[in-house]
Design a protein around this motif. Sequence first.
Motif, PDB file in Angstrom:
ATOM      1  N   GLN A  53      44.647  50.118  23.822  1.00 22.29           N
ATOM      2  CA  GLN A  53      45.581  49.200  24.167  1.00 22.29           C
ATOM      3  C   GLN A  53      47.023  49.433  23.713  1.00 22.29           C
ATOM      4  O   GLN A  53      47.920  49.775  24.570  1.00 22.29           O
ATOM      5  CB  GLN A  53      45.327  47.787  23.900  1.00 22.29           C
ATOM      6  CG  GLN A  53      44.117  47.127  24.972  1.00 22.29           C
ATOM      7  CD  GLN A  53      44.396  47.123  26.247  1.00 22.29           C
ATOM      8  OE1 GLN A  53      45.531  46.876  26.687  1.00 22.29           O
ATOM      9  NE2 GLN A  53      43.538  47.431  27.138  1.00 22.29           N
ATOM     10  N   ASN A 101      48.109  40.637  20.063  1.00 21.98           N
ATOM     11  CA  ASN A 101      47.341  39.595  20.840  1.00 21.98           C
ATOM     12  C   ASN A 101      47.989  40.097  22.491  1.00 21.98           C
ATOM     13  O   ASN A 101      49.004  39.762  22.853  1.00 21.98           O
ATOM     14  CB  ASN A 101      48.228  38.321  20.562  1.00 21.98           C
ATOM     15  CG  ASN A 101      47.674  37.334  21.321  1.00 21.98           C
ATOM     16  OD1 ASN A 101      46.963  37.377  22.458  1.00 21.98           O
ATOM     17  ND2 ASN A 101      47.988  35.680  21.092  1.00 21.98           N
ATOM     18  N   ARG A 102      46.795  40.265  23.285  1.00 19.70           N
ATOM     19  CA  ARG A 102      46.663  40.807  24.639  1.00 19.70           C
ATOM     20  C   ARG A 102      47.351  39.498  25.420  1.00 19.70           C
ATOM     21  O   ARG A 102      47.884  39.773  26.454  1.00 19.70           O
ATOM     22  CB  ARG A 102      45.588  41.466  25.201  1.00 19.70           C
ATOM     23  CG  ARG A 102      45.477  42.594  24.559  1.00 19.70           C
ATOM     24  CD  ARG A 102      44.122  43.330  24.976  1.00 19.70           C
ATOM     25  NE  ARG A 102      43.607  43.505  26.323  1.00 19.70           N
ATOM     26  CZ  ARG A 102      42.598  43.817  26.703  1.00 19.70           C
ATOM     27  NH1 ARG A 102      41.589  44.050  25.900  1.00 19.70           N
ATOM     28  NH2 ARG A 102      42.476  43.823  28.117  1.00 19.70           N
ATOM     29  N   ASP A 103      46.971  38.519  24.964  1.00 21.26           N
ATOM     30  CA  ASP A 103      47.488  37.289  25.820  1.00 21.26           C
ATOM     31  C   ASP A 103      49.190  37.130  26.059  1.00 21.26           C
ATOM     32  O   ASP A 103      49.458  36.535  26.817  1.00 21.26           O
ATOM     33  CB  ASP A 103      46.781  36.053  25.384  1.00 21.26           C
ATOM     34  CG  ASP A 103      45.319  35.918  25.388  1.00 21.26           C
ATOM     35  OD1 ASP A 103      44.890  36.522  26.281  1.00 21.26           O
ATOM     36  OD2 ASP A 103      45.025  35.225  24.655  1.00 21.26           O
ATOM     37  N   GLU A 151      47.924  41.079  35.502  1.00 19.33           N
ATOM     38  CA  GLU A 151      47.965  40.965  34.002  1.00 19.33           C
ATOM     39  C   GLU A 151      46.939  40.235  33.898  1.00 19.33           C
ATOM     40  O   GLU A 151      46.252  40.495  32.620  1.00 19.33           O
ATOM     41  CB  GLU A 151      49.523  40.255  33.563  1.00 19.33           C
ATOM     42  CG  GLU A 151      50.667  41.409  33.742  1.00 19.33           C
ATOM     43  CD  GLU A 151      50.831  42.698  32.883  1.00 19.33           C
ATOM     44  OE1 GLU A 151      49.682  42.837  32.024  1.00 19.33           O
ATOM     45  OE2 GLU A 151      51.559  43.423  32.970  1.00 19.33           O
ATOM     46  N   TRP A 152      46.503  39.043  34.489  1.00 24.83           N
ATOM     47  CA  TRP A 152      45.671  38.294  34.034  1.00 24.83           C
ATOM     48  C   TRP A 152      44.312  39.136  34.016  1.00 24.83           C
ATOM     49  O   TRP A 152      43.370  39.078  33.317  1.00 24.83           O
ATOM     50  CB  TRP A 152      45.502  37.001  34.889  1.00 24.83           C
ATOM     51  CG  TRP A 152      44.219  36.132  34.451  1.00 24.83           C
ATOM     52  CD1 TRP A 152      44.251  35.126  33.762  1.00 24.83           C
ATOM     53  CD2 TRP A 152      42.904  36.184  35.017  1.00 24.83           C
ATOM     54  NE1 TRP A 152      42.861  34.792  33.491  1.00 24.83           N
ATOM     55  CE2 TRP A 152      42.007  35.276  34.475  1.00 24.83           C
ATOM     56  CE3 TRP A 152      42.411  37.055  35.908  1.00 24.83           C
ATOM     57  CZ2 TRP A 152      40.649  35.290  34.677  1.00 24.83           C
ATOM     58  CZ3 TRP A 152      41.177  36.927  36.273  1.00 24.83           C
ATOM     59  CH2 TRP A 152      40.329  36.063  35.769  1.00 24.83           C
ATOM     60  N   LEU A 154      43.859  42.265  33.780  1.00 23.39           N
ATOM     61  CA  LEU A 154      43.537  43.020  32.720  1.00 23.39           C
ATOM     62  C   LEU A 154      43.428  42.374  31.288  1.00 23.39           C
ATOM     63  O   LEU A 154      42.604  42.931  30.371  1.00 23.39           O
ATOM     64  CB  LEU A 154      44.794  43.959  32.765  1.00 23.39           C
ATOM     65  CG  LEU A 154      45.021  45.082  33.796  1.00 23.39           C
ATOM     66  CD1 LEU A 154      46.240  45.778  33.828  1.00 23.39           C
ATOM     67  CD2 LEU A 154      43.709  45.852  33.880  1.00 23.39           C
ATOM     68  N   HIS A 155      44.418  41.401  30.890  1.00 20.28           N
ATOM     69  CA  HIS A 155      44.403  40.960  29.662  1.00 20.28           C
ATOM     70  C   HIS A 155      44.009  39.487  29.529  1.00 20.28           C
ATOM     71  O   HIS A 155      43.600  39.319  28.305  1.00 20.28           O
ATOM     72  CB  HIS A 155      45.925  41.071  29.130  1.00 20.28           C
ATOM     73  CG  HIS A 155      46.640  42.584  29.412  1.00 20.28           C
ATOM     74  ND1 HIS A 155      45.908  43.566  28.621  1.00 20.28           N
ATOM     75  CD2 HIS A 155      47.370  42.921  30.108  1.00 20.28           C
ATOM     76  CE1 HIS A 155      46.548  44.654  29.230  1.00 20.28           C
ATOM     77  NE2 HIS A 155      47.499  44.420  29.793  1.00 20.28           N
ATOM     78  N   ARG A 158      40.411  39.755  31.187  1.00 13.80           N
ATOM     79  CA  ARG A 158      39.790  41.143  30.857  1.00 13.80           C
ATOM     80  C   ARG A 158      38.514  41.656  31.532  1.00 13.80           C
ATOM     81  O   ARG A 158      37.558  41.881  31.066  1.00 13.80           O
ATOM     82  CB  ARG A 158      39.368  40.791  29.461  1.00 13.80           C
ATOM     83  CG  ARG A 158      40.372  40.459  28.587  1.00 13.80           C
ATOM     84  CD  ARG A 158      40.234  40.449  26.957  1.00 13.80           C
ATOM     85  NE  ARG A 158      41.503  39.956  26.247  1.00 13.80           N
ATOM     86  CZ  ARG A 158      41.675  39.959  24.968  1.00 13.80           C
ATOM     87  NH1 ARG A 158      40.830  40.339  24.375  1.00 13.80           N
ATOM     88  NH2 ARG A 158      42.804  39.560  24.604  1.00 13.80           N
ATOM     89  N   ASP A 161      37.260  44.903  31.118  1.00 14.96           N
ATOM     90  CA  ASP A 161      36.767  45.311  29.591  1.00 14.96           C
ATOM     91  C   ASP A 161      35.396  45.846  29.500  1.00 14.96           C
ATOM     92  O   ASP A 161      35.030  46.631  28.512  1.00 14.96           O
ATOM     93  CB  ASP A 161      37.262  44.263  28.755  1.00 14.96           C
ATOM     94  CG  ASP A 161      38.406  44.059  28.277  1.00 14.96           C
ATOM     95  OD1 ASP A 161      39.613  45.018  29.023  1.00 14.96           O
ATOM     96  OD2 ASP A 161      38.882  43.391  27.228  1.00 14.96           O
TER      97      ASP A 161
END
Length: 180
Positions: A53, A101-103, A151-152, A154-155, A158, A161
């Motif tokens: 990341q 923090n990926r959020d 973005e949601w 991916l992060h 997830r 993942d």
Amino acid sequence: MTLEVLVIAVIRIGGSLPVLRWPLAGGILAILVDLSDLLLRDTLDLGGIPDYQALDKWLDQVYMACFLLVALRWQVLERRVAVALYLYRAVGFVLFEVTGNRDLLLLFPNVFEFWFLAVAALHRFRPGFTWNRWRLLVTLGVLGGLKELHEWALHGGRIFDGISSLEAIELVWRWVTGGR
């Protein structure tokens, strides 16, 4: 730094440079090359990537800086929006780097990337296009909504993942070919 990180970095940086000459085609290429690092990560065995990341977000800064250099040549409104969106994402990038923090990336979506491609496409296919308040608001609303979903996925959710890029390609292939 592993050899794997070095190979991926060289490919990502090299894939960012064509945008300086060909904004639309180079922008699309830069994003495709950005995605290619997942495939490279899953196929290369040259020492691994300690923090994917973080590496990805740092390498994103290269193509985004190239996008920004091109956007600085645009007309005033397009340039101001591009700079504002770039700086907004840069704040998110710094906060992500500080906290891990990926959020946070959900709060600072990379709408700049989509804005760049939209404007580059307008310049290529509708050179006489003019912006008004309504067009700008609708465009930014649509681009912002699409990027937030991205973005949601991916992060936030997830959803990728737990799957390798090779498994994702296989799933897409099965869907396209009807399960063959």
